[in-house]
Design a protein around this motif. Structure first.
Motif, PDB file in Angstrom:
ATOM      1  N   LEU A 136       0.855  -1.184   0.000  1.00  0.00           N
ATOM      2  CA  LEU A 136       0.000   0.000   0.000  1.00  0.00           C
ATOM      3  C   LEU A 136       0.890   1.233   0.000  1.00  0.00           C
ATOM      4  N   LEU A 137       0.791   2.059  -1.026  1.00  0.00           N
ATOM      5  CA  LEU A 137       1.641   3.243  -1.164  1.00  0.00           C
ATOM      6  C   LEU A 137       0.972   4.428  -0.489  1.00  0.00           C
ATOM      7  N   LEU A 138       1.775   5.230   0.219  1.00  0.00           N
ATOM      8  CA  LEU A 138       1.237   6.271   1.076  1.00  0.00           C
ATOM      9  C   LEU A 138       1.678   7.663   0.626  1.00  0.00           C
ATOM     10  N   THR A 139       0.808   8.623   0.842  1.00  0.00           N
ATOM     11  CA  THR A 139       1.158  10.021   0.638  1.00  0.00           C
ATOM     12  C   THR A 139       1.951  10.506   1.852  1.00  0.00           C
ATOM     13  N   ALA A 196      -2.158   4.475  -3.718  1.00  0.00           N
ATOM     14  CA  ALA A 196      -2.060   3.456  -4.762  1.00  0.00           C
ATOM     15  C   ALA A 196      -1.656   2.137  -4.099  1.00  0.00           C
ATOM     16  N   GLY A 197      -1.701   1.073  -4.868  1.00  0.00           N
ATOM     17  CA  GLY A 197      -1.301  -0.228  -4.351  1.00  0.00           C
ATOM     18  C   GLY A 197      -0.559  -1.026  -5.405  1.00  0.00           C
ATOM     19  N   LEU A 203      -1.519  -1.383  -9.209  1.00  0.00           N
ATOM     20  CA  LEU A 203      -0.708  -2.043 -10.224  1.00  0.00           C
ATOM     21  C   LEU A 203      -0.605  -3.536  -9.927  1.00  0.00           C
ATOM     22  N   LEU A 204      -0.588  -4.349 -10.974  1.00  0.00           N
ATOM     23  CA  LEU A 204      -0.288  -5.763 -10.849  1.00  0.00           C
ATOM     24  C   LEU A 204       1.147  -5.977 -11.319  1.00  0.00           C
ATOM     25  N   GLN A 222      -8.525  -7.898  -5.282  1.00  0.00           N
ATOM     26  CA  GLN A 222      -7.430  -7.073  -4.766  1.00  0.00           C
ATOM     27  C   GLN A 222      -7.215  -5.844  -5.642  1.00  0.00           C
ATOM     28  N   GLY A 223      -7.375  -6.007  -6.950  1.00  0.00           N
ATOM     29  CA  GLY A 223      -7.204  -4.883  -7.856  1.00  0.00           C
ATOM     30  C   GLY A 223      -8.243  -3.800  -7.680  1.00  0.00           C
ATOM     31  N   ARG A 224      -9.408  -4.166  -7.150  1.00  0.00           N
ATOM     32  CA  ARG A 224     -10.507  -3.205  -6.990  1.00  0.00           C
ATOM     33  C   ARG A 224     -10.722  -2.810  -5.533  1.00  0.00           C
ATOM     34  N   SER A 225      -9.768  -3.105  -4.666  1.00  0.00           N
ATOM     35  CA  SER A 225     -10.024  -3.049  -3.231  1.00  0.00           C
ATOM     36  C   SER A 225      -9.744  -1.716  -2.561  1.00  0.00           C
TER      37      SER A 225
END
Length: 342
Positions: free
Chosen positions: A115-118, A125-126, A261-262, A251-254
């Motif tokens: 999980l990418l954070l600001t 994003a993930g 991104l995959l 997971q892509g829509r979570s």
């Protein structure tokens, strides 16, 4: 393109040893450790993994999600599982090197691996990480590795691209390797053996030439056909299919609208290594499989090497159906990471 630390850790690989405190001898890292005396490439690979583990171990201190990930690492049962988790480690290190905040996904709910954070700590994003190889090719390689015992090199040459290899093919390949290993051990030459593969999923008959020769225990496979459109097209198809399963799609829509991104490790997908990240990015972005309902905002085709820490190469293709704001988030991310993006 690589990422990760550059200084070799102290002798003994202390972080790996701690991570593997209760791991059995069948753990893939333990299996590699048993080959260090007979295969000079193995210590280099273990050192690279120790460098990655040491860098992540600092991050993992007092972090319950990382504690669970380390426990999961100690429970791996196959080389394929090790490579997939190693790919996740490589991406985590790339984020750290680029100064991008992240945390591991929460295993108690549906969400991506990373999980990418600001700057304020919000999820922007993930990244979901997986690996792909032709069906049963990993099982074939692992069977052959077990039979060769780390004492000889084994080359598997396919005259066409395999989409599936049934278990009996692995049995035949293992028997061919065993016979050649015995011959070399007795001082006789090892005669290559050709195995016929009849399976409608492969689109026609295939031949596998199995050759054992003196070496350090490396097992390699290649497609000898001169035209690579088929193999590389199959790798593209496999990358997209990796995101279509029920669990992966969820997971892509979570992330409540945040793009995910995959990341697909194609290191073991035949000819995929021949395409650089810049080309992967362009081909993925232009692929027809990126339909409006595809569950991921983009696909990253990545490669790693057991002998190097971090990423070897990567390319990111973004869906042409992305909202402008999501596209900007992912383009900025790739720019910060110096990842080719299209």
């Amino acid at each position: 393109m690589t990422s990760g630390t550059s200084q070799l850790p102290s002798a003994g690989r202390p972080v790996l040893q701690r991570w593997l405190t209760d791991a059995p001898d069948t753990h893939p890292v333990r299996v590699l450790e048993a080959k260090t005396e007979t295969n000079p490439a193995v210590p280099m690979g273990l050192d690279a993994l120790e460098m990655m583990a040491a860098a992540l171990d600092d991050t993992a201190a007092d972090n319950p999600r990382w504690s669970r990930k380390i426990a999961e690492f100690g429970q791996l049962t196959s080389m394929g599982q090790l490579l997939e988790m190693r790919a996740e480690f490589a991406l985590a290190l790339a984020l750290t090197d680029a100064g991008i905040g992240y945390e591991l996904g929460n295993t108690k709910i549906v969400n991506p691996d990373l999980l990418l954070l600001t700057g304020s700590g919000a999820i922007c994003a993930g990244v979901e990480v997986t690996a792909r190889a032709p069906q049963n090719i990993n099982e074939l390689v692992e069977r052959v590795e077990a039979v060769s015992g780390g004492r000889f090199d084994v080359d598997l040459a396919f005259d066409g691209y395999p989409s599936r290899l049934q278990p009996e093919i692995a049995d035949k390949a293992a028997a061919a390797v065993r016979a050649q290993v015995d011959a070399l051990g007795a001082g006789s030459p090892a005669m290559a053996e050709v195995i016929q593969v009849e399976d409608p999923k492969n689109g026609g008959p295939l031949e596998i030439t199995v050759q054992v020769c003196p070496g350090n225990g490396a097992v390699g496979w290649e497609v000898t056909a001169g035209v690579l459109d088929g193999p590389l097209g199959a790798a593209e198809y496999a990358a997209f299919e990796a995101g279509r399963g029920t669990q992966k799609a969820a997971q892509g829509r979570s992330l409540d609208g945040a793009p995910v991104l995959l990341a697909v490790d194609v290191s073991r997908y035949g000819a995929a290594w021949m395409r650089p990240g810049t080309v992967w990015a362009q081909r993925l972005a232009a692929a027809e499989q990126f339909t409006p309902d595809y569950p991921f905002a983009g696909i990253a085709a990545m490669r790693q090497s057991l002998e190097q820490p971090g990423l070897l190469d990567i390319g990111v293709g973004l869906s042409p159906h992305l909202p402008a704001a999501d596209r900007q988030v992912l383009e900025d991310l790739c720019a910060a990471l110096d990842w080719p993006c299209a």
